[in-house]
Scaffold this active site. Structure first.
Site, PDB file in Angstrom:
ATOM      1  N   GLY A  78       0.798  -1.116   0.036  1.00 53.05           N
ATOM      2  CA  GLY A  78       0.013   0.184   0.089  1.00 53.05           C
ATOM      3  C   GLY A  78       0.817   1.245  -0.084  1.00 53.05           C
ATOM      4  O   GLY A  78       1.976   1.303   0.367  1.00 53.05           O
ATOM      5  N   CYS A  79       0.273   2.157  -0.333  1.00 47.50           N
ATOM      6  CA  CYS A  79       0.919   3.675  -0.677  1.00 47.50           C
ATOM      7  C   CYS A  79       1.338   4.100   1.045  1.00 47.50           C
ATOM      8  O   CYS A  79       2.743   4.581   1.135  1.00 47.50           O
ATOM      9  CB  CYS A  79      -0.003   4.855  -1.291  1.00 47.50           C
TER      10      CYS A  79
END
Lengths: 351, 351, 351, 351
Positions: B154-155
């Site tokens: 995920g970012c």
């Protein structure tokens, strides 16, 4: 003061806090704007500097030296720090009857040593520094009523102190474990022409600044330490966010054993339940900065963190209103004996 | 694979991570885009969905069911979580030769119980969940080279793990005292039509969201705990900021005694000094999100807090590049044996 | 020049067009950046001025006087108008072998009288003014190939000339009835610190500026008149819009009898069908500025107005790319005999 | 109506024009908000839909069917067009005493044929269509005072009609040669969840839309033709600009021989000199949209174009205030016999 209007001067009317004062005061039923100063723009009309005032009939901008203090009851001082203390000192010498609400940082720190540490030079008006009352209305209301000189708090500090100080005073949180991650709209940096504040430099992105050095920490230390009865040094990081207005503080605290988010919420809800300008959201709800934009409200939310006794508190204000000019008008209302909400009934402008 | 081009499919090409993959891959010297899927927009040209591709000759959008897997070497999967695990399971059944880089959250959590806790239902492809390699390149490079299925992180997690995990592994910080205050650009929320993501709802203001519930915390817990050798639960608050791209994480840590900011900086500077996509700034400097916009870089800054042994670490990425599609291309390069920087040499677009 | 790299200098590297040149040239296979000048920031690293270049190994900023011209093949000149003509005159005196692509306005106007009218003083390098080639590539490609000094066109003018001049030349529109309503992103105003360009002054609102006085009108008059064979004076209004990049020109024209929108579209589609950087949309479609952001493309749309023979043409470019540094690289490619698209293959960054 | 407060209902309170009505009316001294409807959000508190109203005591949202019309004096109708005509028809049947200010487009076009052309279906309440008064206050003030049903004009049309109609009526301009290039803030598109209105789709860029098809052209045609005494079809192009509020119309006109910019300015300055909400700037000055943000003002500027007898007129309003809810309150004040400025004295919020 019966029905008469107080005669008001705004010193430093060409900046954003100056124009914001004017926006609010033009809707106040009991004041008359009698003077506006802006040394470098003296001679111009306010509408030349801020065209939104074109439809209004206002005094021309003058220099401070041109003011006739005898016709003024109260002055807002929206000048840079440093020069402010000299201007106010001189003003009280020639016009001791004047009340002043000062929006600069010059009279916020009570301790001369702390002032010197954060601002890099000795204070030039020590006796006024002692006399000034810290204008965080919800905490110092009765002192403000009697004050001649009110030191309007900083925008970051207002936003953080409102939720934190009552919790320290109630013994609900550990004062040694406070992390304040704060985000500001760009008006907080004022109207002076700097490369770092160009649209092209601050839009569509964000960044921290003044990490470990931002001067509002002096105020936080002072008020947190006073509440705790011992020296408190919180973590504090300011950020610049591409929005015009708003302080958004995300505050990480550790509660006293067993207090938790429910206890934190209860303390704040009780403390503020009768306040017109502080709204504690239902437990678990989170404010948005935009819901206070243009208004004098502070919105506070309380959410449990994932670890027991860790709580996340979020506090949002408009840096130009509750964080500056709105609170200044609130202070003026107290000083002049007016109802505290006069001139401040505007609702947030959203979107 | 000599000089031949790998044949690439993008599943889910009508979202932002899909279009970002295409932007990067069109400049990659060793890939050919052979298929683009978008179930609801099948039949349309990519230029109808993203007009910036109008000057390019690209395959039409098709449904996944229309794909001929025999002509595909590697697929990027940019589909919603939940459906992803079913699509990938089926794909490997009919086309076991395929390599997949998955941008969804479906294969990031190794523990089936953790998956169920955060996503609310049992995983539908348990054996693939065990097989998948977590695609945080700088930590798992050698495993990724051998992987058939890479779970692109995920970012938020990429941005936080990059500075934090090496510090935990080095024993430089106390893993029990980590506060991550993270801010995201709006592309992080995808392209689906929601009232809460309208320009009018998210411009000129900001807010926290998913406090205590955001699913990226599952990834943080997993990687921090693995590094610490015990269960770690950091504080983490995501915020939505009016910018298109960027994750900006302000991380508050307490170091082991005597380590301080200088020690933290040394660990990170050493760890990343040969990495092409992680840049540790000189000690005391702070990154801006805009300096990585459009690029695959992570910029990391380290600043001392005011209390001894407290340190503020700031990490910035572009959520669509290093936080999603750029890292996915980096993973593809490893899987296919290409130089890691192919297709990723673009420089941040500023302003 | 075989496979060797041309040695390139950028004069004025601390502004936005300078940094944009660098962004593009760092991806160009046949150039080496050998010098960067910035008089006021000489001695600093480019990464101090534009941190996005921190990961790259670049020459330090120097003053123009420090340059060794013998090691330079071509210079981009991104200096303010006025000083530019003096710098270039002196450069050719000491280094006649140099090729120059000038991004200022100094050599765009062929007529000395027009220059004096728009810029308020006589030109200081008249013979170079006559020698310079107007670098609107799609119109003057063969002249540019032979040029020593290329005058890169303005951003507004590029965006307007691309659709309008071919229509005038084809006799498709009435040159006396052209209204150009143009909107610019804020980078068009450069990086100098001005109150009027602060985030707080230009975000969340818009305004026209330079109405009837903007200097790009001199270029429009010159090119439109040349195409028409008689003096043409279009209506032109520039606006400042809260976006970083983009020129968006909405152009109202009256066609020759019977030509209409279909005829206009046909002329433009034919004229540009083989051009790599001008994309004429299908008839009736309208571009968005964001679909060319960061790319060298111009997107052009043609829509019928409600009255017969009135047509609305919309042209969009990125002012820093096709409107400045991208077109400058395109000019450099022509001057140096490189393929025209080298260094310019990047795709628009959206969102 | 002595000192009593009029009892007001807002139909469609969950949209932006609804919330804006509420923002204004809460500061109006002579109204009481007695009902708020929002069919899909019935049962919720207004603060659930718009948290900025949390500090206020307001009626819960209900469906229209739940309304008790006997307790209502005047209703604002902020519903979608089409359904509006049916709701209002039914309302007058059951409650003929009601006054209605309608913010939809349903009753703006007097000609049933024009309505059918622009809206694609026959009007369902023809007799009311004839009865309705077009609520452009500065042009129809005396009719509005007597009206039962006021059709509040569109935002684009208000902004364009204010400067153009007096000029046509005065014979100062050629009605056949009017080009209106209009730009709108995003609130103009309402609050419904559409991909095309996401922050990521409309920030940091701009585009035209509805070229040749936007329905506000029906209103422009009607009012311009009425003023000219013959059929007039102006050019009109709407654009979407990344700002929350504001209509900014740049209008290109050809004057009658010899009138020029000075003549145009004189007509407008005379026409509006006593109007509280229309401010004609000194000749040659140009407004910014931000100087009317949040206020009911229209700012108009007049600048000469470069050709004799061509003039550029710029008109700016806040689309939610003078372009919608503010003008609606102004209409209400006329209908109810109140001073026209009640509730509308707020000053623009800048920045």
């Amino acid at each position: 003061m019966s029905d008469a209007k107080a005669r008001i001067a705004i010193l430093g009317a060409s900046g954003y806090t100056g124009s914001e004062l004017l926006r609010l005061l033009l809707r106040h039923p009991r004041v008359a704007i009698v003077a506006l100063t802006a040394d470098r723009k003296a001679g111009q009309a306010m509408a030349d500097v801020f065209p939104q005032f074109a439809p209004f009939d206002l005094p021309k901008l003058v220099t401070i030296d041109e003011l006739d203090w005898s016709g003024i009851d109260l002055a807002f001082c929206a000048l840079p720090h440093g020069t402010t203390q000299q201007v106010i000192k001189r003003t009280f010498e020639v016009a001791p009857h004047i009340k002043i609400v000062d929006l600069s940082a010059d009279f916020r720190l009570r301790d001369p040593g702390a002032y010197e540490q954060w601002y890099g030079h000795p204070h030039q008006a020590l006796e006024l520094q002692q006399e000034a009352v810290y204008g965080l209305v919800e905490l110092y209301r009765s002192d403000i009523r009697k004050a001649r000189l009110v030191a309007n708090p900083g925008c970051y500090t207002t936003t953080a102190i409102l939720p934190v100080v009552p919790l320290i005073e109630a013994g609900a949180i550990e004062p040694e474990n406070i992390v304040i991650d704060a985000k500001s709209g760009v008006t907080g940096a004022g109207r002076s022409a700097k490369e770092s504040l160009l649209f092209t430099e601050v839009s569509d992105g964000m960044h921290a600044y003044g990490v470990g050095t931002h001067r509002h920490m002096g105020e936080l230390d002072q008020e947190f330490s006073k509440a705790a009865g011992r020296s408190i040094v919180p973590s504090f990081t300011p950020h610049l966010v591409p929005m015009n207005r708003g302080i958004y503080a995300t505050i990480y605290v550790k509660t006293a054993p067993g207090v938790g988010a429910a206890g934190v919420h209860r303390v704040l809800a009780d403390f503020y339940h009768a306040e017109p300008f502080v709204h504690v959201l239902p437990a678990g709800q989170v404010p948005q900065s935009r819901f206070v934009k243009g208004s004098n409200m502070a919105f506070i939310g309380v959410v449990p963190d994932r670890q027991p006794d860790r709580v996340i508190i979020i506090s949002a204000t408009d840096n130009l209103v509750k964080g500056a000019s709105g609170q200044a008008v609130q202070n003026m209302n107290l000083v002049l004996g007016y109802p505290e909400t006069f001139g401040l009934e505007q609702i947030a402008l959203f979107p």
